[in-house]
Design a protein around this motif. Structure first.
Motif, PDB file in Angstrom:
ATOM      1  N   ALA A  44       0.817  -1.210   0.000  1.00 28.97           N
ATOM      2  CA  ALA A  44       0.000   0.000   0.000  1.00 28.97           C
ATOM      3  C   ALA A  44       0.848   1.256   0.000  1.00 28.97           C
ATOM      4  N   THR A  45       2.158   1.108   0.206  1.00 32.89           N
ATOM      5  CA  THR A  45       3.007   2.292   0.301  1.00 32.89           C
ATOM      6  C   THR A  45       4.088   2.311  -0.748  1.00 32.89           C
ATOM      7  N   GLY A  46       4.912   1.271  -0.779  1.00 31.62           N
ATOM      8  CA  GLY A  46       6.086   1.308  -1.632  1.00 31.62           C
ATOM      9  C   GLY A  46       5.763   1.479  -3.102  1.00 31.62           C
ATOM     10  N   ASP A  47       4.664   0.920  -3.574  1.00 31.91           N
ATOM     11  CA  ASP A  47       4.323   0.986  -4.985  1.00 31.91           C
ATOM     12  C   ASP A  47       3.462   2.197  -5.331  1.00 31.91           C
ATOM     13  N   ALA A  48       3.004   2.932  -4.326  1.00 28.22           N
ATOM     14  CA  ALA A  48       2.130   4.073  -4.582  1.00 28.22           C
ATOM     15  C   ALA A  48       2.949   5.279  -5.013  1.00 28.22           C
ATOM     16  N   GLU A  49       2.382   6.064  -5.918  1.00 28.96           N
ATOM     17  CA  GLU A  49       3.056   7.270  -6.388  1.00 28.96           C
ATOM     18  C   GLU A  49       2.898   8.387  -5.362  1.00 28.96           C
ATOM     19  N   PRO A  50       3.941   9.211  -5.182  1.00 25.23           N
ATOM     20  CA  PRO A  50       3.806  10.371  -4.298  1.00 25.23           C
ATOM     21  C   PRO A  50       2.710  11.311  -4.808  1.00 25.23           C
ATOM     22  N   ALA A  51       2.110  12.054  -3.900  1.00 27.37           N
ATOM     23  CA  ALA A  51       1.081  13.016  -4.280  1.00 27.37           C
ATOM     24  C   ALA A  51       1.693  14.141  -5.108  1.00 27.37           C
ATOM     25  N   ASP A  52       0.859  14.826  -5.866  1.00 29.82           N
ATOM     26  CA  ASP A  52       1.302  15.956  -6.672  1.00 29.82           C
ATOM     27  C   ASP A  52       1.655  17.122  -5.738  1.00 29.82           C
ATOM     28  N   PRO A  53       2.909  17.572  -5.724  1.00 29.35           N
ATOM     29  CA  PRO A  53       3.279  18.669  -4.822  1.00 29.35           C
ATOM     30  C   PRO A  53       2.588  19.985  -5.158  1.00 29.35           C
ATOM     31  N   HIS A  54       2.082  20.120  -6.394  1.00 30.54           N
ATOM     32  CA  HIS A  54       1.338  21.326  -6.762  1.00 30.54           C
ATOM     33  C   HIS A  54      -0.053  21.329  -6.150  1.00 30.54           C
ATOM     34  N   ASP A  55      -0.539  20.141  -5.795  1.00 30.23           N
ATOM     35  CA  ASP A  55      -1.884  20.016  -5.222  1.00 30.23           C
ATOM     36  C   ASP A  55      -1.854  18.938  -4.138  1.00 30.23           C
ATOM     37  N   PRO A  56      -1.205  19.222  -3.001  1.00 30.00           N
ATOM     38  CA  PRO A  56      -1.069  18.206  -1.945  1.00 30.00           C
ATOM     39  C   PRO A  56      -2.419  17.848  -1.349  1.00 30.00           C
ATOM     40  N   PRO A  57      -2.570  16.603  -0.900  1.00 28.76           N
ATOM     41  CA  PRO A  57      -3.851  16.163  -0.328  1.00 28.76           C
ATOM     42  C   PRO A  57      -4.163  16.858   0.984  1.00 28.76           C
ATOM     43  N   ALA A  58      -5.451  16.926   1.302  1.00 31.08           N
ATOM     44  CA  ALA A  58      -5.872  17.503   2.580  1.00 31.08           C
ATOM     45  C   ALA A  58      -5.522  16.554   3.714  1.00 31.08           C
ATOM     46  N   GLY A  59      -5.559  17.102   4.924  1.00 29.25           N
ATOM     47  CA  GLY A  59      -5.248  16.291   6.089  1.00 29.25           C
ATOM     48  C   GLY A  59      -3.780  15.930   6.127  1.00 29.25           C
ATOM     49  N   CYS A  60      -3.474  14.700   6.451  1.00 28.53           N
ATOM     50  CA  CYS A  60      -2.092  14.217   6.412  1.00 28.53           C
ATOM     51  C   CYS A  60      -1.688  14.024   4.960  1.00 28.53           C
ATOM     52  N   ARG A  61      -0.602  14.622   4.550  1.00 24.60           N
ATOM     53  CA  ARG A  61      -0.204  14.554   3.148  1.00 24.60           C
ATOM     54  C   ARG A  61       0.240  13.158   2.731  1.00 24.60           C
ATOM     55  N   TYR A  62       0.536  12.327   3.688  1.00 27.02           N
ATOM     56  CA  TYR A  62       0.988  10.978   3.367  1.00 27.02           C
ATOM     57  C   TYR A  62      -0.155   9.966   3.321  1.00 27.02           C
ATOM     58  N   HIS A  63      -1.366  10.385   3.666  1.00 30.66           N
ATOM     59  CA  HIS A  63      -2.426   9.397   3.854  1.00 30.66           C
ATOM     60  C   HIS A  63      -2.775   8.581   2.606  1.00 30.66           C
ATOM     61  N   PRO A  64      -2.644   9.099   1.362  1.00 28.45           N
ATOM     62  CA  PRO A  64      -2.961   8.234   0.214  1.00 28.45           C
ATOM     63  C   PRO A  64      -2.003   7.055   0.063  1.00 28.45           C
ATOM     64  N   CYS A 122      -7.447  11.009   8.931  1.00 29.52           N
ATOM     65  CA  CYS A 122      -6.194  11.210   8.205  1.00 29.52           C
ATOM     66  C   CYS A 122      -6.386  12.063   6.951  1.00 29.52           C
ATOM     67  N   GLY A 123      -7.568  11.980   6.359  1.00 32.80           N
ATOM     68  CA  GLY A 123      -7.827  12.739   5.145  1.00 32.80           C
ATOM     69  C   GLY A 123      -8.476  14.083   5.388  1.00 32.80           C
ATOM     70  N   THR A 124      -8.775  14.398   6.635  1.00 30.82           N
ATOM     71  CA  THR A 124      -9.477  15.657   6.924  1.00 30.82           C
ATOM     72  C   THR A 124      -8.712  16.589   7.860  1.00 30.82           C
ATOM     73  N   THR A 125      -7.858  16.045   8.720  1.00 35.90           N
ATOM     74  CA  THR A 125      -7.202  16.855   9.751  1.00 35.90           C
ATOM     75  C   THR A 125      -5.687  16.734   9.654  1.00 35.90           C
ATOM     76  N   ASP A 126      -5.017  17.865   9.627  1.00 30.51           N
ATOM     77  CA  ASP A 126      -3.559  17.878   9.559  1.00 30.51           C
ATOM     78  C   ASP A 126      -2.979  17.438  10.902  1.00 30.51           C
ATOM     79  N   PRO A 127      -2.238  16.342  10.950  1.00 29.96           N
ATOM     80  CA  PRO A 127      -1.696  15.890  12.236  1.00 29.96           C
ATOM     81  C   PRO A 127      -0.612  16.810  12.780  1.00 29.96           C
TER      82      PRO A 127
END
Length: 327
Positions: free
Chosen positions: A260-280, A295-300
């Motif tokens: 769920a982590t190693g193969d996932a692409e990093p988020a787009d730095p131009h449009d970082p995800p809400a909440g924890c940026r690592y959650h996807p 994790c997707g709504t609140t910045d830790p």
């Protein structure tokens, strides 16, 4: 010895409605006489943070402080922060001799006579284990390891209180990386320098650093003493970095679901995800545990632990109850 502190620092490239925020509200301290290792994958903002400290990247918010004084307001000609760059082939002027490059970085009022400058150049070359006779050569006549040592000598020529080393071994052959690392470590101890040491190599950071900070998409997600952070990582991103470095850890450091982590692409730095940026990408987050919507709504980072070992995660550590966020 002086303390370097980044206080809610942000670096933004481009216009207000677009562009990229490479560093987003980072607070980080380099204690006097210590080495802070800054790690993270490419594009995490490490080099932008370093360049902001020495005036090579724009500071859009926050401050860089040296013993409490804003470095942008220091007297002109005073260079208490010096940087050693990643590429030893492009960081030196090919038209200047090694001696001229080093002398250029010296304080203007410190060595008024040419003989004094030559003596200091020779001393600095000896300090980085180079023959002073090499001062008359141009960089093209030197190897990568020699050029990087010249870069160190040039940084020390400015009589800095803090040295920032940005990936100083990544462009070198493996056979000379150890030599340069040992030199960096020896100089830091002998001269009692404060140092920000940037690398993507966790083995290197473990070797040279007292404190480590882990950066992801422009923010610090974990920081603390190197033995604690690398020996008992609390943030899943830190654990995934360790999982990518088999020589540094045992298999029990792998996350709950490595796929769920190693193969996932990093988020787009131009449009970082809400909440924890690592959650996807996170094996502790909603990608694996759908109930962890926080994790997707609140910045830790808003409630991050400010103790010795800091971590910005709603579910830090291993074996935590997946139904409960951090208290």
């Amino acid at each position: 010895m002086k303390e370097l502190r980044f206080e809610e620092l942000s670096v933004h490239y481009g216009g207000r409605r677009g562009g990229l925020t490479a560093v987003d509200g980072v607070t980080l301290t380099v204690p006097p006489g210590q080495v802070v290792g800054l790690v993270g994958e490419s594009g995490s903002g490490k080099s932008s943070l370093a360049k902001a400290a020495v005036g090579l990247s724009p500071v859009s918010a926050g401050r860089v402080l040296l013993d409490g004084a804003d470095v942008r307001r220091l007297p002109k000609g005073h260079r208490p922060l010096q940087m050693v760059f990643q590429d030893p082939y492009s960081s030196l002027d090919p038209r200047m001799t090694v001696g001229e490059s080093i002398a250029e970085a010296m304080p203007r009022d410190a060595y008024r006579r040419a003989s004094e400058r030559r003596e200091e150049v020779a001393r600095l070359l000896g300090l980085v284990n180079l023959d002073p006779a090499l001062g008359g050569l141009r960089p093209s006549r030197m190897s990568g390891g020699q050029r990087q040592r010249v870069g160190l000598a040039r940084a020390l020529a400015g009589r800095p209180d803090v040295v920032i080393a940005d990936e100083v071994t990544s462009a070198l052959d493996v056979s000379v990386q150890g030599t340069v690392l040992n030199l960096v470590k020896d100089l830091q101890r002998r001269l009692n320098l404060s140092m920000l040491f940037i690398s993507h190599n966790l083995a290197v950071v473990r070797y040279v650093s007292d404190v480590v900070a882990v950066m992801y998409l422009g923010r610090i997600v974990e920081a603390g003493p190197v033995a604690q952070v690398l020996g008992d990582p609390q943030h899943p991103y830190t654990r995934d970095l360790l999982a990518a470095s088999p020589s540094l850890h045992d298999s029990d450091l792998l996350a709950d679901d490595p796929a769920a982590t190693g193969d996932a692409e990093p988020a787009d730095p131009h449009d970082p995800p809400a909440g924890c940026r690592y959650h996807p990408r996170c094996p502790l987050g909603p990608a694996v545990h759908p109930g962890r919507t926080i994790c997707g709504t609140t910045d830790p980072g808003d409630d991050a632990d400010r103790g010795v070992h800091q971590v910005a995660c709603h579910f830090p550590g291993a074996g935590i109850d997946p139904r409960q966020p951090r208290a």
